[in-house]
Design a protein around this motif. Structure first.
Motif, PDB file in Angstrom:
ATOM      1  N   ASN A  97      39.836  29.769 -21.095  1.00 43.40           N
ATOM      2  CA  ASN A  97      40.834  29.285 -20.142  1.00 43.40           C
ATOM      3  C   ASN A  97      41.277  27.854 -20.412  1.00 43.40           C
ATOM      4  O   ASN A  97      42.447  27.595 -20.653  1.00 43.40           O
ATOM      5  CB  ASN A  97      40.292  29.368 -18.712  1.00 43.40           C
ATOM      6  CG  ASN A  97      40.614  30.669 -18.026  1.00 43.40           C
ATOM      7  OD1 ASN A  97      41.306  31.524 -18.573  1.00 43.40           O
ATOM      8  ND2 ASN A  97      40.114  30.835 -16.814  1.00 43.40           N
TER       9      ASN A  97
ATOM     10  N   ASP B 142      35.815  25.661 -19.195  1.00 45.22           N
ATOM     11  CA  ASP B 142      35.836  26.976 -18.538  1.00 45.22           C
ATOM     12  C   ASP B 142      34.961  27.030 -17.280  1.00 45.22           C
ATOM     13  O   ASP B 142      34.502  28.106 -16.885  1.00 45.22           O
ATOM     14  CB  ASP B 142      35.399  28.087 -19.501  1.00 45.22           C
ATOM     15  CG  ASP B 142      36.559  28.641 -20.308  1.00 45.22           C
ATOM     16  OD1 ASP B 142      37.722  28.308 -20.004  1.00 45.22           O
ATOM     17  OD2 ASP B 142      36.295  29.418 -21.249  1.00 45.22           O
TER      18      ASP B 142
ATOM     19  N   ASP C 186      36.184  37.016 -12.698  1.00 49.05           N
ATOM     20  CA  ASP C 186      36.628  36.279 -13.876  1.00 49.05           C
ATOM     21  C   ASP C 186      35.552  35.322 -14.389  1.00 49.05           C
ATOM     22  O   ASP C 186      35.463  35.052 -15.586  1.00 49.05           O
ATOM     23  CB  ASP C 186      37.913  35.509 -13.562  1.00 49.05           C
ATOM     24  CG  ASP C 186      39.117  36.437 -13.441  1.00 49.05           C
ATOM     25  OD1 ASP C 186      38.981  37.628 -13.772  1.00 49.05           O
ATOM     26  OD2 ASP C 186      40.187  35.967 -13.018  1.00 49.05           O
TER      27      ASP C 186
ATOM     28  N   THR D 137      47.287  30.788 -16.053  1.00 51.81           N
ATOM     29  CA  THR D 137      47.299  31.374 -14.706  1.00 51.81           C
ATOM     30  C   THR D 137      46.061  30.973 -13.903  1.00 51.81           C
ATOM     31  O   THR D 137      45.803  31.552 -12.849  1.00 51.81           O
ATOM     32  CB  THR D 137      47.380  32.906 -14.789  1.00 51.81           C
ATOM     33  OG1 THR D 137      46.335  33.397 -15.633  1.00 51.81           O
ATOM     34  CG2 THR D 137      48.725  33.355 -15.341  1.00 51.81           C
ATOM     35  N   ALA D 138      45.318  29.986 -14.390  1.00 54.53           N
ATOM     36  CA  ALA D 138      44.115  29.521 -13.696  1.00 54.53           C
ATOM     37  C   ALA D 138      44.376  28.132 -13.092  1.00 54.53           C
ATOM     38  O   ALA D 138      45.371  27.930 -12.407  1.00 54.53           O
ATOM     39  CB  ALA D 138      42.928  29.521 -14.661  1.00 54.53           C
ATOM     40  N   TYR D 139      43.500  27.169 -13.361  1.00 52.66           N
ATOM     41  CA  TYR D 139      43.599  25.847 -12.737  1.00 52.66           C
ATOM     42  C   TYR D 139      44.937  25.168 -13.055  1.00 52.66           C
ATOM     43  O   TYR D 139      45.556  24.524 -12.203  1.00 52.66           O
ATOM     44  CB  TYR D 139      42.438  24.977 -13.208  1.00 52.66           C
ATOM     45  CG  TYR D 139      42.114  23.780 -12.341  1.00 52.66           C
ATOM     46  CD1 TYR D 139      42.941  23.380 -11.302  1.00 52.66           C
ATOM     47  CD2 TYR D 139      40.958  23.047 -12.567  1.00 52.66           C
ATOM     48  CE1 TYR D 139      42.638  22.287 -10.517  1.00 52.66           C
ATOM     49  CE2 TYR D 139      40.636  21.946 -11.780  1.00 52.66           C
ATOM     50  CZ  TYR D 139      41.481  21.572 -10.763  1.00 52.66           C
ATOM     51  OH  TYR D 139      41.178  20.486  -9.979  1.00 52.66           O
TER      52      TYR D 139
ATOM     53  N   GLY E 113      44.616  30.657 -19.801  1.00 51.89           N
ATOM     54  CA  GLY E 113      44.285  29.705 -18.748  1.00 51.89           C
ATOM     55  C   GLY E 113      45.492  29.201 -17.975  1.00 51.89           C
ATOM     56  O   GLY E 113      45.341  28.509 -16.976  1.00 51.89           O
TER      57      GLY E 113
END
Length: 272
Positions: free
Chosen positions: A125, A223, A58, A166-168, A164
């Protein structure tokens, strides 16, 4: 393409020998159907192609997005990393999908326009203000459409896109948002209170973040590709971009959510 020859750029994560080998396989396969060039993502200049194939994880996708800087070129992700939530294809999947994958209709992913002082960036993200240095609480003011909302006390604040989510932001307790929804997520990082919870804002909201005091060093991260110090008296403005990130997907979002993040599993009841 109106009879013209499609131009494809293959980029790879230069830190990974596996990614480089996979990129050479991908380039060889693509060259049967299109003009194809390849380069390490950290050494590419301006991207001039009809399709980009990003080989790595990613992080390679995010680096590619920053090279594109809002230019809407379809990107196909080939996973040679670990999780690979955005890099949807394996090298074998990709090669077996040629040439159709090069002409597939991409998903239009919302991006953020992020500005600080005289600099600006696009984010796929998220953008975040986070504390750096000694472990002190950071105090960060949140404004929405120029109206003061609150002061967060904790490790920082993430402003994320649906991609984003599903990220941080997810790791910090934020909600999962399907990519087709155009909203901004504001998620506090380790807030020192029980009442600060994530916010979901409409797509036309303009978010401004600024250090509330100068007691803690604070940095802007975009990002994970840009890190800039933000001092007291300075601010960061974040809004939905007019540009989209074009991502070619192999499977439907909820399938990826289940296979990559094991979301939505049923309880495993023991025998009675």
């Amino acid at each position: 393409m109106g009879g013209t020859v499609m131009r494809v750029l293959v980029v790879w994560d230069e830190r990974s020998s596996d990614a480089q080998r996979a990129a050479q396989r991908v380039k060889k396969g693509v060259a049967q159907y299109a003009d194809c060039e390849a380069c390490a993502v950290g050494r590419c200049g301006r991207i001039d192609a009809d399709v980009v194939v990003a080989v790595g994880g990613d992080g390679t996708i995010l680096k590619t997005a920053h090279l594109l800087a809002g230019v809407e070129v379809p990107v196909v992700g080939v996973n040679v990393g670990r999780l690979g939530f955005l890099t949807d294809f394996s090298a074998d999947d990709f090669l077996q999908s040629l040439p159709d994958v090069l002409k597939a209709k991409p998903s239009r992913r919302m991006m953020l326009d992020v500005s600080h002082q005289d600099a600006s960036w696009c984010a796929v993200n998220d953008a975040m203000l986070v504390r750096v240095g000694p472990p002190r609480i950071a105090h960060i003011n949140l404004f929405v459409n120029d109206r003061f909302v609150t002061t967060y006390a904790g490790d920082g604040v993430v402003v994320a896109t649906p991609t984003g989510s599903t990220a941080y932001s997810l790791s910090a307790g934020g909600p999962i948002v399907v990519p087709q929804v155009r909203v901004l997520l504001v998620t506090p990082l380790n807030p020192h209170t029980l009442t600060n919870r994530p916010l979901v804002l409409p797509k036309d909201a303009v978010v401004r973040l600024e250090p509330a005091d100068g007691r803690t060093e604070i940095a802007l991260s975009v990002d994970g590709q840009v890190d800039v110090a933000v001092r007291q008296g300075e601010s960061v403005t974040i809004r939905a971009s007019q540009h989209a990130f074009l991502l070619v997907e192999r499977q439907e979002f909820f399938i990826t959510l289940k296979t990559k993040l094991t979301w939505g599993g049923s309880p495993r009841y023991g025998k009675r």
